[in-house]
Design an enzyme around this catalytic site. Structure first.
Site, PDB file in Angstrom:
ATOM      1  N   GLU A 179       0.919  -1.218   0.220  1.00 18.57           N
ATOM      2  CA  GLU A 179       0.077   0.101   0.064  1.00 18.57           C
ATOM      3  C   GLU A 179       1.058   1.077  -0.057  1.00 18.57           C
ATOM      4  OE1 GLU A 179      -2.342  -0.614   3.455  1.00 18.57           O
ATOM      5  OE2 GLU A 179      -3.833  -2.150   2.710  1.00 18.57           O
ATOM      6  N   GLU A 296      -6.180 -10.113  -1.432  1.00 22.71           N
ATOM      7  CA  GLU A 296      -6.579 -10.385  -0.171  1.00 22.71           C
ATOM      8  C   GLU A 296      -8.637 -10.452  -0.940  1.00 22.71           C
ATOM      9  OE1 GLU A 296      -5.644  -6.618   1.885  1.00 22.71           O
ATOM     10  OE2 GLU A 296      -3.172  -7.644   1.615  1.00 22.71           O
TER      11      GLU A 296
HETATM   12  C1  XIL Z   1      -6.278  -6.648   8.335  1.00 21.98           C
HETATM   13  C2  XIL Z   1      -6.176  -7.629   8.458  1.00 21.98           C
HETATM   14  O1  XIL Z   1      -7.334  -9.113   8.482  1.00 21.98           O
HETATM   15  C3  XIL Z   1      -6.636  -7.844  10.468  1.00 21.98           C
HETATM   16  O2  XIL Z   1      -7.400  -8.788  11.289  1.00 21.98           O
HETATM   17  C4  XIL Z   1      -5.997  -6.661  10.910  1.00 21.98           C
HETATM   18  O3  XIL Z   1      -6.309  -6.369  12.331  1.00 21.98           O
HETATM   19  C5  XIL Z   1      -5.664  -5.446  10.416  1.00 21.98           C
HETATM   20  O4  XIL Z   1      -4.710  -6.067   8.846  1.00 21.98           O
HETATM   21  N1  XIL Z   1      -4.494  -5.096   3.930  1.00 21.98           N
HETATM   22  C6  XIL Z   1      -3.872  -5.583   4.444  1.00 21.98           C
HETATM   23  C7  XIL Z   1      -4.157  -6.551   5.353  1.00 21.98           C
HETATM   24  O5  XIL Z   1      -2.824  -5.648   3.427  1.00 21.98           O
HETATM   25  O6  XIL Z   1      -2.948  -7.244   5.458  1.00 21.98           O
HETATM   26  C8  XIL Z   1      -4.988  -6.050   5.843  1.00 21.98           C
HETATM   27  O7  XIL Z   1      -5.030  -7.269   6.657  1.00 21.98           O
HETATM   28  C9  XIL Z   1      -6.283  -5.632   5.783  1.00 21.98           C
HETATM   29  C10 XIL Z   1      -6.029  -4.628   4.258  1.00 21.98           C
END
Ligand code: XIL
Length: 388
Positions: A179, A296
């Site tokens: 990101e 994701e």
């Molecule tokens: C999120 C997890 O799902 C949560 O459990 C945690 O509290 C915060 O992070 N982008 C990403 C992931 O790259 O690592 C994130 O995961 C969601 C957004």
């Protein structure tokens, strides 16, 4: 026993969670029909999809399929563990490899949970996506407290050496940076005004990739990014920034091997997903030699109707639309969802519904049973072209 895979015949099916009888399946199909969901596949094809794990449908096309995972979910649900093992051949630690999960005190690292995660995956022939080395989020308080322009580079590189070095040879890929673009930072280069940009400088991405390659020469090195999949002003600005920056990195010989598209989608985004400009962007990445991963994937249902059938259908349509366009592109090598069952989704906390109904963002319901989203994913995998 009757021949499997023949439309309209009964066959011995291994339902994703096991234990479904032929009668259950017929009822389910009827129920789907009543909800207007049978369109995700003909009945025969759907039975085949129900019988076939997503990792297998993906493998048939030369693709990987998996999910993120936090180990605590298995302690809460044996059914979830079975589902995970049935569906996934690649996995991302949801939290265990983030900096604040590994280290709560300056320089002290505890790899216990991350090692357990890697061992579990190795024992079950599941590839691991390391996630993530350099991110503005999930930093331990000591890092945020100590970081300066004087020590920024040393802190970042030291972290990469320790963590990527610890897992060297065991991971399929690393999300080296996460990101790093943000049009909201209003910079001409599109970079996020992050602690790393501020304290290491604009070449922190280059340094991060080079340090990771040195620490783990075998891992596929990925730039993971959000919102690139949106064909709106925000997403298009991010695409442009990525291609410009990537051109510079590759010209300087920086070892960037892949791009991760997070794809945290929303139920009301059909109009900005999967259009020609998105596919053209994936083509541009391919032209630059990038392997592409959906990393994701989930669909927020906060703005969708309360009615379960209507909601599940809208969520399934988003999955279908996005994956159909994505999988048409040969450079896309794998799909990873951010969870499998609605029982274990970060969306419950991140984007809860105003009516307080439980969220339904994932392919399997809270009882690990397949939903319309599952059939939509299965159908897109079945109609995806085979990877060369
Ligand atoms: C999120 C997890 O799902 C949560 O459990 C945690 O509290 C915060 O992070 N982008 C990403 C992931 O790259 O690592 C994130 O995961 C969601 C957004």
């Amino acid at each position: 026993m009757q021949t499997a895979n023949q439309p309209g015949t009964t066959h011995e099916a291994i339902a994703p969670t096991g234990g479904k009888t032929e009668m259950d399946r017929r009822d389910f199909v009827k129920e789907l029909g009543a909800m207007g969901l049978a369109k995700w596949a003909g009945i025969g094809a759907m039975e085949q999809a129900a019988a076939t794990p997503l990792k297998q449908l993906a493998a048939n096309k030369g693709l990987l399929f998996g999910s993120c995972l936090a180990l605590k979910y298995f302690a809460q649900s044996a059914a979830y563990q079975r589902l995970f093992l049935t569906q996934c051949d690649i996995a991302t630690p949801e939290v265990h490899m983030k900096w604040n999960s590994l280290s709560s005190q300056p320089g002290v690292y505890d790899f216990g949970n991350a090692d357990k995660f890697v061992a579990f995956c190795a024992a079950n022939h599941i590839k691991v996506r390391g996630h993530t080395l350099v991110w503005h989020d999930a930093l331990p308080a000591w890092v945020s407290g100590q970081l300066t322009a004087e020590n920024g580079q040393a802190m970042m590189v030291d972290h990469i050496r320790k963590v990527a070095g610890h897992f060297a040879g065991k991971l399929y890929s690393w999300d080296v940076v996460n990101e790093v673009l943000d049009p909201g930072s209003h910079r001409a280069d599109g970079l996020r005004d992050s602690p790393w940009l501020q304290n290491v400088g604009v070449d922190y991405i280059e340094q991060a990739f080079r340090a990771t390659a040195a620490a783990d020469p075998n891992a596929l090195l990925v730039w993971n990014e959000n919102y690139l999949e949106l064909s709106n002003g925000f997403g298009i600005a991010k695409r442009r920034a990525m291609l410009n920056l990537l051109d510079g990195l590759l010209a300087r010989g920086v070892p960037v091997h892949g791009i991760g598209l997070e794809a945290h989608l929303r139920g009301d985004q059909a109009s900005v997903l999967g259009d020609a400009s998105y596919e053209a962007f994936l083509g541009e990445l391919e032209r630059r030699g990038m392997k592409i991963f959906i990393t994701e994937l989930d669909v927020q249902d906060a703005t969708l109707p309360a009615d379960t059938g209507a909601r599940d259908q809208a969520v399934a349509e988003i999955y279908s639309r996005f994956l159909t366009a994505s999988l048409r592109q040969q450079a896309v090598k794998g799909v990873v969802t951010w969870g499998l069952s609605d029982a274990f989704s970060w969306i419950a906390g991140y984007r809860p519904r105003k009516d307080a109904l439980p969220v339904r963002p994932l392919p399997f319901d809270a009882n690990c049973q397949p939903k319309a989203a599952y059939y939509a994913i299965a159908a897109t995998l079945q109609s995806a072209p085979h990877r060369g």
